[in-house]
Design an enzyme around this catalytic site. Structure first.
Site, PDB file in Angstrom:
ATOM      1  N   HIS A 164      21.133  32.287   7.035  1.00  0.00           N
ATOM      2  CA  HIS A 164      21.884  33.442   6.720  1.00  0.00           C
ATOM      3  C   HIS A 164      22.861  33.846   7.840  1.00  0.00           C
ATOM      4  O   HIS A 164      22.866  32.885   8.424  1.00  0.00           O
ATOM      5  CB  HIS A 164      20.778  33.838   7.605  1.00  0.00           C
ATOM      6  CG  HIS A 164      19.741  32.516   8.877  1.00  0.00           C
ATOM      7  ND1 HIS A 164      19.084  32.689   8.394  1.00  0.00           N
ATOM      8  CD2 HIS A 164      20.670  33.156  10.246  1.00  0.00           C
ATOM      9  CE1 HIS A 164      18.420  31.511   9.305  1.00  0.00           C
ATOM     10  NE2 HIS A 164      19.831  31.946  10.282  1.00  0.00           N
ATOM     11  N   ASP A 209      20.320  36.861   5.448  1.00  0.00           N
ATOM     12  CA  ASP A 209      20.386  35.889   4.935  1.00  0.00           C
ATOM     13  C   ASP A 209      21.642  35.888   3.502  1.00  0.00           C
ATOM     14  O   ASP A 209      21.447  37.647   2.874  1.00  0.00           O
ATOM     15  CB  ASP A 209      19.603  35.412   3.186  1.00  0.00           C
ATOM     16  CG  ASP A 209      17.960  34.493   3.685  1.00  0.00           C
ATOM     17  OD1 ASP A 209      17.279  34.544   4.888  1.00  0.00           O
ATOM     18  OD2 ASP A 209      17.761  33.521   2.289  1.00  0.00           O
ATOM     19  N   ARG A 257      24.357  18.646  11.328  1.00  0.00           N
ATOM     20  CA  ARG A 257      22.426  19.089  11.040  1.00  0.00           C
ATOM     21  C   ARG A 257      22.273  20.083  10.469  1.00  0.00           C
ATOM     22  O   ARG A 257      23.215  21.708  10.478  1.00  0.00           O
ATOM     23  CB  ARG A 257      21.786  19.316  12.198  1.00  0.00           C
ATOM     24  CG  ARG A 257      20.369  19.051  12.245  1.00  0.00           C
ATOM     25  CD  ARG A 257      19.724  20.757  12.320  1.00  0.00           C
ATOM     26  NE  ARG A 257      18.495  20.750  12.993  1.00  0.00           N
ATOM     27  CZ  ARG A 257      17.754  22.169  11.916  1.00  0.00           C
ATOM     28  NH1 ARG A 257      18.846  22.891  12.309  1.00  0.00           N
ATOM     29  NH2 ARG A 257      16.749  22.683  12.425  1.00  0.00           N
ATOM     30  N   ASP A 266      20.702  23.961   8.809  1.00  0.00           N
ATOM     31  CA  ASP A 266      19.670  23.940   8.848  1.00  0.00           C
ATOM     32  C   ASP A 266      19.171  24.902   7.627  1.00  0.00           C
ATOM     33  O   ASP A 266      19.742  25.502   6.364  1.00  0.00           O
ATOM     34  CB  ASP A 266      20.211  25.011   9.776  1.00  0.00           C
ATOM     35  CG  ASP A 266      18.463  26.153  10.312  1.00  0.00           C
ATOM     36  OD1 ASP A 266      18.575  25.459  10.874  1.00  0.00           O
ATOM     37  OD2 ASP A 266      18.637  27.415  10.363  1.00  0.00           O
ATOM     38  N   GLU A 268      17.554  19.735   7.519  1.00  0.00           N
ATOM     39  CA  GLU A 268      16.609  20.421   7.937  1.00  0.00           C
ATOM     40  C   GLU A 268      16.357  21.158   6.718  1.00  0.00           C
ATOM     41  O   GLU A 268      16.263  21.708   5.508  1.00  0.00           O
ATOM     42  CB  GLU A 268      16.817  21.250   8.860  1.00  0.00           C
ATOM     43  CG  GLU A 268      15.080  21.671   9.060  1.00  0.00           C
ATOM     44  CD  GLU A 268      15.042  23.158   9.356  1.00  0.00           C
ATOM     45  OE1 GLU A 268      13.943  23.313  10.402  1.00  0.00           O
ATOM     46  OE2 GLU A 268      16.110  23.809   9.273  1.00  0.00           O
ATOM     47  N   HIS A 308      13.556  20.805  18.665  1.00  0.00           N
ATOM     48  CA  HIS A 308      14.088  22.375  19.657  1.00  0.00           C
ATOM     49  C   HIS A 308      12.860  23.408  18.896  1.00  0.00           C
ATOM     50  O   HIS A 308      12.311  24.074  19.839  1.00  0.00           O
ATOM     51  CB  HIS A 308      14.969  22.276  19.308  1.00  0.00           C
ATOM     52  CG  HIS A 308      15.311  22.857  18.213  1.00  0.00           C
ATOM     53  ND1 HIS A 308      15.674  22.340  16.784  1.00  0.00           N
ATOM     54  CD2 HIS A 308      15.517  24.276  17.093  1.00  0.00           C
ATOM     55  CE1 HIS A 308      15.875  22.737  15.782  1.00  0.00           C
ATOM     56  NE2 HIS A 308      15.903  24.529  15.566  1.00  0.00           N
TER      57      HIS A 308
END
Ligand code: GLC
Length: 548
Positions: A103, A170, A198, A200, A242, A311
């Site tokens: 997004h 999105d 990384r 998301d 992730e 986090h």
């Protein structure tokens, strides 16, 4: 032996705005981070994962990006960023950054243009619906903070899709222009020297959202495309994703082209994370043993990333309701400690009642299991949380450096800080800070330095195999081993408060001079491995053999 750097890495996750403030404006910045690289080098980490650095209205701690090709002016400039990457490299530390492309922020010029007119070149970059979608109240990621996944936009006179908060529309992955743009964003940051991303929310990035269909199809091929692209631009760049999905789906995220992972290199092991929490809560390793047994064999080059805290909240959604309640009862009994009905918004030290033995045990265990360990900033000090902060901000307080006001994080007046520093009490900066711990060889920080050094001398951990050793043992004791061509290590971790003894002599008759390379205390030499004692909440890492 594998020379893939990420299999032997120790990853440290930090948010620039809460790490170190160099200019006294109350917000951590890139120059502040550069000033702390020596600290990170001494800690022994080899890869720094930065939470989003991009310009942002900052309504989701930077996970609402308004420009993918810049850094947020609060943090510094692109010049500062490349200096950080360079200085980190000089110390043997690679930098990876968050890539948040499921997004954008609703303030992103693409979305502003898209909503403004049907003729906008960006209209089809987002996901719209003429009619009100029936599944509008399904699939929220932040229940309690988010009421729907489709919101009506009065300017566009259409509904737009947002898997997360409504200010995070999105992107439409079906649109080839969006796919090309994501590749361009990756290429841009690779060109600036990062070693990877990384990624998301990957299961949502690849979702080809259809209004009214809560199980819209997923386009896994995009991940192969992206992988090919970044690998072509930079051979050793990695994708760390992730993807908190059902275990049987995980293999698709790695991809398997003739036995090799051809999509994502590394996936966070959410399943193991939940089971680790359950095992620690119960004082019994069965859940971890199950996880080790159930782990699918990964294609070549596929790797797990392990973690205890990150986090976000501790996400227990992969446990059964009963198991989740067991963890809540031990680690987050108050409603105020829980979040979204599935998680705990606390750091590890307070979850474990500040018990140093248990904190060491938990981290020794995480770092010795299969996969690449990821450590959240401040955990190496045993920092606490601030439950007066909203939601996940409880665990996003500034780094505690020393005894100076604001824990040395910033010289700004306390009221001007990005978030309050934890002050007073057991976890206040006056008691928990890097400088105090630096001067104390018995501190948690000194322990982390030793533990990471030890790990880095054991390449079989991470890149080798990892298996539960099934021997008669006290109920709290986990025995596991790591093997590869460089050698063998065996690990004992006692999750229970009672002391235990285990006999491994029949299993490893070949061990020449087994020795403890890390332990919670001094134990008698392992000898023939027939009487290995481990204290309650104790652990031993024993090297069995090392090949040249
Ligand atoms: C991921 C991040 C989380 C963020 C969300 C939306 O889950 O870990 O912090 O809020 O994505 O981008």
């Amino acid at each position: 032996m594998s020379d893939r750097w990420y299999e032997k890495a120790v990853i440290y996750c930090a948010d620039i705005d809460t790490f170190a403030d160099s200019n006294g404006d109350g917000v951590g910045d890139i120059r502040g981070m550069i000033g702390r690289l020596d600290y990170l080098a001494r800690l022994g980490i080899t890869c720094l994962w930065l939470n989003p650095v991009h310009p942002t209205p900052n309504r989701d701690d930077g996970y609402d990006v308004a420009d993918f090709y810049n850094v947020d002016p609060r943090l510094g400039s692109l010049g500062d960023f490349t200096e950080l990457v360079h200085q980190a490299r000089d110390r043997g530390i690679r930098v990876i950054i968050d890539l948040v492309v499921n997004h954008t922020s609703d303030q992103h010029p693409w979305f502003q243009s898209a909503r403004s007119s049907p003729d906008s070149p960006y209209r089809d970059w987002y996901v719209w619906s003429q009619a009100q979608p029936e599944d509008r109240h399904q699939g929220m990621v932040f229940p309690g903070e988010q009421a729907e996944t489709w919101t009506y936009d009065r300017t566009a006179k259409l509904w737009y899709y947002h898997r997360f908060y409504k200010f995070q529309p999105d992107l439409n992955i079906k649109n080839p222009e969006v796919r090309e743009e994501i590749k361009k964003i990756c290429a841009f940051w690779l060109q600036l020297g990062v070693s990877g991303f990384r990624m998301d929310a990957v299961p949502f990035i690849i979702e080809e959202t259809e209004p009214g269909n809560p199980n819209s199809p997923k386009d896994m091929e995009f991940l192969s495309e992206l992988r090919q692209h970044i690998q072509w631009r930079q051979g050793d760049a990695v994708l760390l994703a992730e993807a908190n999905v059902e275990p049987e789906q995980l293999k698709d995220f790695f991809g398997d082209a003739g036995g090799s992972a051809n999509r994502i290199h590394m996936l966070f092991d959410f399943m193991l994370n939940g089971r680790l929490m359950l095992a620690l809560a119960r004082g019994n390793p069965e859940a971890i043993i199950d996880a080790l047994r159930d782990t699918p064999k990964l294609p070549d080059g596929g790797q797990w990333a392990t973690f205890l805290r990150n986090h976000d909240e501790v996400d227990l959604s992969r446990l059964t309701a009963e198991q989740r309640n067991e963890v809540f009862a031990q680690f987050g009994p108050d409603e105020n400690m829980q979040l979204y009905g599935r998680g705990i918004r606390r750091r590890l030290a307070p979850m474990l009642g500040g018990d140093r033995r248990r904190i060491e045990l938990a981290y020794a265990l995480q770092f010795s299991l299969r996969g690449t360990p990821v450590l959240r900033y401040g955990e190496e000090l045993g920092m606490g949380d601030d439950l007066t902060q909203d939601g996940r901000d409880a665990i996003r307080t500034p780094m505690q450096w020393n005894m100076a006001p604001n824990g040395g994080f910033s010289t700004a007046p306390a009221g001007q800080l990005v978030r309050p520093v934890i002050t007073g009490g057991e976890y206040g900066y006056e008691k928990v800070n890097a400088t105090l711990q630096r001067h104390d060889t018995r501190s948690l920080l000194s322990w982390f330095e030793r533990m990471i050094r030890t790990l880095r001398e054991a390449p079989e951990v991470g890149s080798g195999s990892c298996a539960h050793v099934d021997v008669p043992a006290p109920s709290g004791l986990l025995v596991h081993r790591a093997d590869d061509v460089t050698g063998t290590m065996v690990f004992l971790h006692n999750l229970a408060p009672e002391d235990g003894v285990v006999d491994l002599s029949s299993l490893f008759p070949e061990a020449d001079f087994p020795n403890d390379v890390l332990a919670d205390q001094e134990y008698a030499e392992p000898g023939k491995l027939d009487k290995l004692a481990v204290a309650g909440y104790g652990y031993r890492w024993i090297r069995l053999c090392r090949k040249p």
